[in-house]
Design an enzyme around this catalytic site. Sequence first.
Site, PDB file in Angstrom:
ATOM      1  N   ASN A  37       0.951  -1.307   0.047  1.00 49.91           N
ATOM      2  CA  ASN A  37      -0.055   0.012  -0.104  1.00 49.91           C
ATOM      3  C   ASN A  37       0.866   1.367   0.081  1.00 49.91           C
ATOM      4  OD1 ASN A  37      -2.279   1.423   0.209  1.00 49.91           O
ATOM      5  ND2 ASN A  37      -2.726   0.953   2.077  1.00 49.91           N
ATOM      6  N   HIS A 122     -14.304  -4.849  11.511  1.00 50.72           N
ATOM      7  CA  HIS A 122     -13.799  -3.406  11.829  1.00 50.72           C
ATOM      8  C   HIS A 122     -14.904  -2.527  12.202  1.00 50.72           C
ATOM      9  CE1 HIS A 122      -9.201  -3.042   9.974  1.00 50.72           C
ATOM     10  NE2 HIS A 122      -9.463  -4.226  10.450  1.00 50.72           N
ATOM     11  N   ARG A 147     -12.919  -5.525  15.939  1.00 53.74           N
ATOM     12  CA  ARG A 147     -12.117  -4.323  16.274  1.00 53.74           C
ATOM     13  C   ARG A 147     -12.619  -3.370  16.522  1.00 53.74           C
ATOM     14  NH1 ARG A 147      -7.209  -2.036  12.621  1.00 53.74           N
ATOM     15  NH2 ARG A 147      -8.784  -0.358  11.933  1.00 53.74           N
ATOM     16  N   TYR A 159      -6.356   7.154  13.072  1.00 56.17           N
ATOM     17  CA  TYR A 159      -6.158   6.207  12.100  1.00 56.17           C
ATOM     18  C   TYR A 159      -7.512   5.143  12.497  1.00 56.17           C
ATOM     19  CZ  TYR A 159      -5.587   1.222  11.529  1.00 56.17           C
ATOM     20  OH  TYR A 159      -5.766  -0.049  11.309  1.00 56.17           O
ATOM     21  N   ASP A 211      -6.386  -1.553  17.757  1.00 54.53           N
ATOM     22  CA  ASP A 211      -5.187  -1.190  16.902  1.00 54.53           C
ATOM     23  C   ASP A 211      -4.411   0.289  17.460  1.00 54.53           C
ATOM     24  OD1 ASP A 211      -4.206  -1.540  13.229  1.00 54.53           O
ATOM     25  OD2 ASP A 211      -3.015  -0.908  15.260  1.00 54.53           O
ATOM     26  N   HIS A 213      -1.329   1.271  16.372  1.00 52.14           N
ATOM     27  CA  HIS A 213      -1.080   1.653  15.205  1.00 52.14           C
ATOM     28  C   HIS A 213       0.262   2.579  15.611  1.00 52.14           C
ATOM     29  CE1 HIS A 213      -1.289   2.606  10.714  1.00 52.14           C
ATOM     30  NE2 HIS A 213      -1.930   1.529  10.844  1.00 52.14           N
ATOM     31  N   GLU A 237      -3.185  -4.009  19.516  1.00 46.82           N
ATOM     32  CA  GLU A 237      -2.171  -4.173  18.225  1.00 46.82           C
ATOM     33  C   GLU A 237      -1.340  -3.109  18.141  1.00 46.82           C
ATOM     34  OE1 GLU A 237      -4.420  -4.939  14.778  1.00 46.82           O
ATOM     35  OE2 GLU A 237      -2.929  -4.477  13.623  1.00 46.82           O
ATOM     36  N   GLU A 263       2.231  -6.721  11.174  1.00 47.19           N
ATOM     37  CA  GLU A 263       1.860  -6.365   9.898  1.00 47.19           C
ATOM     38  C   GLU A 263       2.719  -5.704   8.857  1.00 47.19           C
ATOM     39  OE1 GLU A 263      -1.693  -3.879  11.130  1.00 47.19           O
ATOM     40  OE2 GLU A 263      -0.649  -2.361   9.826  1.00 47.19           O
ATOM     41  N   ARG A 284       1.383 -11.156  13.220  1.00 42.33           N
ATOM     42  CA  ARG A 284       0.436 -10.617  12.159  1.00 42.33           C
ATOM     43  C   ARG A 284       1.006 -10.540  10.910  1.00 42.33           C
ATOM     44  NH1 ARG A 284      -3.927  -8.443  11.910  1.00 42.33           N
ATOM     45  NH2 ARG A 284      -3.624  -6.239  11.468  1.00 42.33           N
ATOM     46  N   HIS A 313      -2.619 -10.142   9.077  1.00 48.20           N
ATOM     47  CA  HIS A 313      -3.330  -8.675   8.397  1.00 48.20           C
ATOM     48  C   HIS A 313      -4.072  -9.031   7.308  1.00 48.20           C
ATOM     49  CE1 HIS A 313      -1.617  -4.686   6.756  1.00 48.20           C
ATOM     50  NE2 HIS A 313      -2.597  -4.602   7.281  1.00 48.20           N
ATOM     51  N   ASP A 317      -6.382  -3.415   1.726  1.00 45.30           N
ATOM     52  CA  ASP A 317      -5.385  -3.151   0.870  1.00 45.30           C
ATOM     53  C   ASP A 317      -4.356  -4.252   0.678  1.00 45.30           C
ATOM     54  OD1 ASP A 317      -4.831  -1.382   3.657  1.00 45.30           O
ATOM     55  OD2 ASP A 317      -3.176  -2.399   3.144  1.00 45.30           O
ATOM     56  N   GLU A 340      -7.838 -11.312  10.251  1.00 43.58           N
ATOM     57  CA  GLU A 340      -8.488  -9.950  10.125  1.00 43.58           C
ATOM     58  C   GLU A 340      -9.313  -9.962   8.737  1.00 43.58           C
ATOM     59  OE1 GLU A 340      -5.600  -7.012   9.913  1.00 43.58           O
ATOM     60  OE2 GLU A 340      -7.431  -5.169   9.645  1.00 43.58           O
ATOM     61  N   TRP A 403       2.647   7.284  12.175  1.00 43.18           N
ATOM     62  CA  TRP A 403       1.425   7.100  11.675  1.00 43.18           C
ATOM     63  C   TRP A 403       0.533   5.898  11.964  1.00 43.18           C
ATOM     64  CZ3 TRP A 403      -1.065   3.847   7.781  1.00 43.18           C
ATOM     65  CH2 TRP A 403      -2.505   4.473   7.862  1.00 43.18           C
TER      66      TRP A 403
HETATM   67  O1  LIG Z   1      -4.505  -3.357  11.105  1.00 41.78           O
HETATM   68  C1  LIG Z   1      -4.616  -3.144   9.916  1.00 41.78           C
HETATM   69  O2  LIG Z   1      -5.569  -3.568   9.211  1.00 41.78           O
HETATM   70  C2  LIG Z   1      -3.534  -2.233   9.605  1.00 41.78           C
HETATM   71  O3  LIG Z   1      -3.401  -1.432  10.667  1.00 41.78           O
HETATM   72  C3  LIG Z   1      -4.305  -1.254   8.237  1.00 41.78           C
HETATM   73  O4  LIG Z   1      -5.297  -0.595   8.749  1.00 41.78           O
HETATM   74  C4  LIG Z   1      -3.165  -0.579   7.965  1.00 41.78           C
HETATM   75  O5  LIG Z   1      -3.110   0.829   8.254  1.00 41.78           O
HETATM   76  C5  LIG Z   1      -3.057  -0.488   6.311  1.00 41.78           C
HETATM   77  O6  LIG Z   1      -3.085  -1.982   6.055  1.00 41.78           O
HETATM   78  C6  LIG Z   1      -2.016  -0.041   5.845  1.00 41.78           C
HETATM   79  O7  LIG Z   1      -1.890   0.140   4.369  1.00 41.78           O
HETATM   80 MG   LIG Z   2      -2.896  -2.945  12.213  1.00 43.70          MG
END
Ligand SMILES: O=C(O)[C@H](O)[C@@H](O)[C@H](O)[C@H](O)CO
Ligand SMILES: [Mg+2]
Length: 403
Positions: A37, A122, A147, A159, A211, A213, A237, A263, A284, A313, A317, A340, A403
């Site tokens: 991605n 999600h 989630r 996020y 998450d 992140h 996560e 991930e 992940r 993961h 994407d 996921e 991020w």
């Molecule tokens: O737990 C998740 O699914 C991930 O954190 C995604 O949300 C990522 O941010 C994305 O896959 C980045 O491309």
């Molecule tokens: Mg994630």
Amino acid sequence: MKIEHAYTIVTSPGRNFVTLKIVTDEGTYGIGDATLNGREMAVVAYLDEHVIPALIGRDPQRIEDIWHYLYRGAYWRRGPVTMSAIAAVDMALWDIKAKLAGMPLYQLLGGKSRERVMVYGHATGRDIESCLEEVARHVDEGYKAVRVQAGVPGIASIYGVAKKDGEPYEPADADLPAEHVWSTSKYLNHVPKLFAAVRERFGDDLHVLHDVHHRLTPIEAARLGKAVEPYNLFWLEDCVPAENQEGFGLIRQHTTTPLAVGEVFNSLFDAKALIENQWIDYIRATLTHAGGITHVRRLADLAGLYHVRTGFHGPTDLSPVCMGAAIHFDTWVPNFGIQEYMPHTATTDEVFPHDYRFEDGHFIVGENPGHGVDIDEELAKQYPYKRASLPVNRLEDGTLWHW
Ligand SMILES: O=C(O)[C@H](O)[C@@H](O)[C@H](O)[C@H](O)CO
Ligand SMILES: [Mg+2]
């Protein structure tokens, strides 16, 4: 049998996907997901310029040899671009081998360890109430695990939360990176309230995940892990950036909240200390970004020695090709944890016809030979690539953050 030709297919049915197709001189073909991605075209260049020319004429059945040819032979080992390219080749070759054997991929890996694969969906909302409505929708649709990500008062965009409630969340939402502003203190003060509300409304049996992140320091993550202990999360996560694997040791000293990470990992070595020290509970790293089935199977075996389970993961994407292969892996792997699942759009599913299906909070694996996913190349041509970048994050004082 030889690899006669291979090529990359870039398509963007709502978002960008990269697929590698490998065709043998006997007409059997396999496909692999090479989607990274925000860096899609880097993987396309790596495959087109440095991998595909070296594949032509090789025996596609020699999956292990080709994997090492591309890994050890690269000299510049590891990294997300290299390992996504290797993964796409590996996924396509396993698809070919299973087709040649006339069996679904899970059989080739060792057969079923379970009848179905538990997934988590999600639920997101710009505030707690709208998030709870999304949790309720997932429960009504049969999900056993959800989630939960909600907006935080005082933070404009965060996020995991779509710009408008009810819309799908797509982080790669601009040509060049959008800039978000972050406040750790506002976030840490708010998240425990979110999970208190979830447990109050939905009780104790629903598996809930969150998450972070990559945004906390280890001691902040320890504070969050302790604060949500009363709500028994399935996992917390990516609570800190994981280059410094030892940071998880500090978190582990303070909380029993299960930890998931990986991930963004692209090889077993990104997780080796985390697993061997039992600093995490779920790994992940998924097939597309960590070198494919050949490598992730070794990662899963290492994890299994230390009570660590898989939790692949699985956002939108990654293409349905990765999801299909992952469901076969999930069906086989002894130390499966959870998968996921962010549903792709109907258009994406048209471009990537597949035989896996969602039922009552679980995936049911398909029985067709291979990983059960194909690509409609004519339809794919109708959706040209358009650059899309993931956001960057800054603290309120302007510091460039995670991020
Ligand atoms: O737990 C998740 O699914 C991930 O954190 C995604 O949300 C990522 O941010 C994305 O896959 C980045 O491309
Ligand atoms: Mg994630």
